[in-house]
Motif scaffolding. Structure first.
Motif, PDB file in Angstrom:
ATOM      1  N   SER A   1      -7.301   0.311  -3.616  1.00 15.88           N
ATOM      2  CA  SER A   1      -7.467   0.611  -5.037  1.00 15.88           C
ATOM      3  C   SER A   1      -6.133   0.430  -5.762  1.00 15.88           C
ATOM      4  O   SER A   1      -5.060   0.518  -5.160  1.00 15.88           O
ATOM      5  CB  SER A   1      -7.972   2.042  -5.218  1.00 15.88           C
TER       6      SER A   1
ATOM      7  N   ASN B   1      -3.325   2.868  -5.303  1.00 19.63           N
ATOM      8  CA  ASN B   1      -2.630   2.904  -4.021  1.00 19.63           C
ATOM      9  C   ASN B   1      -1.794   1.645  -3.787  1.00 19.63           C
ATOM     10  O   ASN B   1      -1.301   1.424  -2.685  1.00 19.63           O
ATOM     11  CB  ASN B   1      -3.628   3.080  -2.866  1.00 19.63           C
TER      12      ASN B   1
ATOM     13  N   HIS C   1       0.866  -1.178   0.000  1.00 16.46           N
ATOM     14  CA  HIS C   1       0.000   0.000   0.000  1.00 16.46           C
ATOM     15  C   HIS C   1       0.907   1.234   0.000  1.00 16.46           C
ATOM     16  O   HIS C   1       1.706   1.415   0.916  1.00 16.46           O
ATOM     17  CB  HIS C   1      -0.895   0.007   1.236  1.00 16.46           C
TER      18      HIS C   1
ATOM     19  N   ASP D   1      -7.109   1.649   1.833  1.00 15.51           N
ATOM     20  CA  ASP D   1      -7.402   1.933   0.433  1.00 15.51           C
ATOM     21  C   ASP D   1      -6.717   0.873  -0.425  1.00 15.51           C
ATOM     22  O   ASP D   1      -5.505   0.895  -0.612  1.00 15.51           O
ATOM     23  CB  ASP D   1      -6.889   3.331   0.061  1.00 15.51           C
TER      24      ASP D   1
END
Length: 104
Positions: free
Chosen positions: A58, A61, A50, A56
């Motif tokens: 996504s 990220n 991350h 997050d």
């Protein structure tokens, strides 16, 4: 990351294996860590990381890192986190300590 002492695995989404494979494919299996001279590391990636800590998950990220770059990044984040915390009350600078009682 030491998964045996972490709760991070339980925070990953149910489709983490699919997301992880997408990151590996997108990054062509190569570490995206940036070296001090600005070049990409390029070693085989093993860790999906991350970029910004948190939940997050996504694609924007996530990045693929080799073990060395992931360890270096994790240590830097840990140091930064510790720097934000106040010193424990048990630590009193030497010049602020009370003099010990005289044994005589």
């Amino acid at each position: 990351m030491a998964w045996y002492s972490s709760n991070r695995r339980s925070e990953l989404p149910p489709n983490w294996a699919i997301i992880r494979q997408r990151v590996i494919r997108r990054d062509r299996g190569l570490c995206q860590g940036v070296l001090s001279e600005g070049a990409l590391c390029g070693h085989p990636g093993t860790e999906v990381d991350h970029i910004r800590p948190g939940s997050d998950h996504s694609m924007g990220n996530l990045q693929l890192l080799c073990t060395w770059c992931h360890k270096r990044k994790t240590q830097a984040e840990s140091r930064a986190g510790r720097a934000d915390k106040p010193m424990p009350k048990t630590h009193i600078p030497r010049d602020q300590r009370e003099a010990p009682p005289s044994p005589w």
